[in-house]
Write an enzyme that holds these catalytic residues in place. Structure first.
Site, PDB file in Angstrom:
ATOM      1  N   GLU A  49      45.440  39.568  34.976  1.00 18.41           N
ATOM      2  CA  GLU A  49      44.313  39.458  33.948  1.00 18.41           C
ATOM      3  C   GLU A  49      44.506  39.598  32.627  1.00 18.41           C
ATOM      4  O   GLU A  49      44.685  40.508  31.956  1.00 18.41           O
ATOM      5  CB  GLU A  49      43.270  40.230  34.167  1.00 18.41           C
ATOM      6  N   HIS A  86      41.499  48.000  36.235  1.00 17.42           N
ATOM      7  CA  HIS A  86      41.043  46.948  35.442  1.00 17.42           C
ATOM      8  C   HIS A  86      41.045  47.174  33.858  1.00 17.42           C
ATOM      9  O   HIS A  86      41.105  48.353  33.564  1.00 17.42           O
ATOM     10  CB  HIS A  86      39.473  46.597  35.681  1.00 17.42           C
ATOM     11  N   LYS A 145      30.650  43.733  37.209  1.00 18.63           N
ATOM     12  CA  LYS A 145      30.895  44.891  36.054  1.00 18.63           C
ATOM     13  C   LYS A 145      29.504  45.595  35.905  1.00 18.63           C
ATOM     14  O   LYS A 145      28.921  45.960  37.077  1.00 18.63           O
ATOM     15  CB  LYS A 145      31.227  44.038  34.876  1.00 18.63           C
ATOM     16  N   GLY A 172      36.530  37.594  29.513  1.00 19.99           N
ATOM     17  CA  GLY A 172      35.117  37.327  29.008  1.00 19.99           C
ATOM     18  C   GLY A 172      35.226  36.696  27.437  1.00 19.99           C
ATOM     19  O   GLY A 172      34.202  36.849  26.927  1.00 19.99           O
ATOM     20  N   SER A 221      38.174  34.492  32.316  1.00 21.55           N
ATOM     21  CA  SER A 221      37.440  33.304  32.261  1.00 21.55           C
ATOM     22  C   SER A 221      37.766  32.180  33.150  1.00 21.55           C
ATOM     23  O   SER A 221      37.984  31.004  32.953  1.00 21.55           O
ATOM     24  CB  SER A 221      37.675  32.934  30.754  1.00 21.55           C
ATOM     25  N   ASN A 279      33.724  40.281  40.060  1.00 20.74           N
ATOM     26  CA  ASN A 279      33.541  41.626  39.543  1.00 20.74           C
ATOM     27  C   ASN A 279      32.185  41.763  38.707  1.00 20.74           C
ATOM     28  O   ASN A 279      32.209  40.911  37.782  1.00 20.74           O
ATOM     29  CB  ASN A 279      34.815  41.725  38.721  1.00 20.74           C
ATOM     30  N   GLU A 336      39.515  46.953  31.446  1.00 16.00           N
ATOM     31  CA  GLU A 336      38.250  47.798  30.745  1.00 16.00           C
ATOM     32  C   GLU A 336      38.325  49.303  31.023  1.00 16.00           C
ATOM     33  O   GLU A 336      37.942  50.004  30.235  1.00 16.00           O
ATOM     34  CB  GLU A 336      36.769  47.195  31.305  1.00 16.00           C
TER      35      GLU A 336
HETATM   36  P1  PGA Z   1      35.849  37.122  33.200  1.00 15.49           P
HETATM   37  O1  PGA Z   1      36.167  38.670  33.596  1.00 15.49           O
HETATM   38  O2  PGA Z   1      35.928  36.327  34.119  1.00 15.49           O
HETATM   39  O3  PGA Z   1      34.341  37.194  32.585  1.00 15.49           O
HETATM   40  O4  PGA Z   1      36.854  36.714  32.170  1.00 15.49           O
HETATM   41  C1  PGA Z   1      37.233  38.682  34.674  1.00 15.49           C
HETATM   42  C2  PGA Z   1      37.439  40.271  34.963  1.00 15.49           C
HETATM   43  O5  PGA Z   1      37.345  40.985  33.873  1.00 15.49           O
HETATM   44  O6  PGA Z   1      37.688  40.619  35.874  1.00 15.49           O
END
Ligand code: PGA
Length: 251
Positions: free
Chosen positions: A168, A96, A12, A174, A214, A10, A98
């Site tokens: 997640e 997601h 983003k 992140g 992460s 992803n 976000e």
């Molecule tokens: P990350 O993001 O690997 O940077 O923690 C994962 C995600 O939001 O899909």
């Protein structure tokens, strides 16, 4: 779809078209033709068409980060599931964290998006997960159960065969802080049991459940070794070709 090993990157809101082309060219060089593992890139909308041309007939498949809950029409700024399909996407992220947090997307809306995606023959990667506050209050199972049950009840068994789930934990996205393999395995097992209760063990054992938060080239192997973890949804580490390739070899 039967249970598969999957690594999805992803991206983003990162990269320009030039950078995106460069990353994909390098990724195609690095990635081996290993049919056991499905490898998906999920770039920003404007790059989809160009990257479809680069990735077709390669090991890489294409996904989008979101889709509209509407079929078509006067919805400025939104992108329909059928438009995504028409530019070469086979997958789409729905829910997601976000989107849930910054755009207040709730379960009812996510069900509509999921249905739109399925009608357009996209495979949905549905994301669920609890916040730090909810984990601290030991509410993670209740939260994830609510997120997943709404979908399990709204969709038919047939439709659910075209869903991939991604657990997640929001506190791990992140942040550099990963769920331990034990924490992740416990939740994945819990999710599989929920599916089983609603739709039977055959379906539960055929749905891939990815871990995200992460996940990187260092910790992927340990996570993917857990019996209920079928792969990863990778954010930050998917922006580097070497790391993404290494993660895809971590099964
Ligand atoms: P990350 O993001 O690997 O940077 O923690 C994962 C995600 O939001 O899909």
């Amino acid at each position: 779809m039967s249970r598969k090993k999957i690594v999805a990157g992803n991206w983003k809101m990162n990269k320009t078209l030039e950078e995106a082309n460069g990353l994909v060219t390098y990724l195609i060089e690095l990635l081996e033709e290993n049919e056991d593992v499905i490898k998906i890139i999920i770039p920003p909308f404007p790059f989809l068409s160009a990257l479809h041309l680069k990735t077709k007939n390669t090991v890489l498949q294409l996904g989008a980060q979101d889709c509209s809950a509407h079929t078509q029409g006067a919805f400025t700024g939104e992108v329909s599931a059928s438009a995504l399909k028409s530019v070469g996407c086979n997958f789409v992220l729905v829910g997601h964290s976000e989107r849930r947090t910054y755009h207040q997307e709730q379960n009812e809306l996510l069900i509509e998006k999921t249905k739109q995606a399925l009608n357009a023959n996209l495979i949905v990667i549905l994301c669920v997960g609890e916040s730090l506050q909810q984990r601290k209050a030991n509410q993670q199972e209740t939260i994830v159960a609510t997120q997943i049950t709404s979908v399990l009840e709204a969709l038919t068994k047939e439709q659910l065969q075209h869903i991939i789930l991604a657990y997640e934990p929001v506190w791990a996205i992140g942040t550099g802080e990963t769920a331990t393999p034990q924490q992740a395995q416990e939740m994945h097992h819990f999710i599989r049991n929920l599916i089983s209760k609603h739709h039977g063990s055959e379906l539960a054992n055929s749905i891939s459940i990815l871990y995200g938060g992460s996940c990187n080239a260092q910790n992927a192997q340990e996570l993917f070794a857990c019996p209920d973890i079928d792969g990863g949804l990778i954010g930050g580490a998917s922006l580097k070709a070497d790391d993404f390739a290494k993660i895809s070899y971590s099964f």
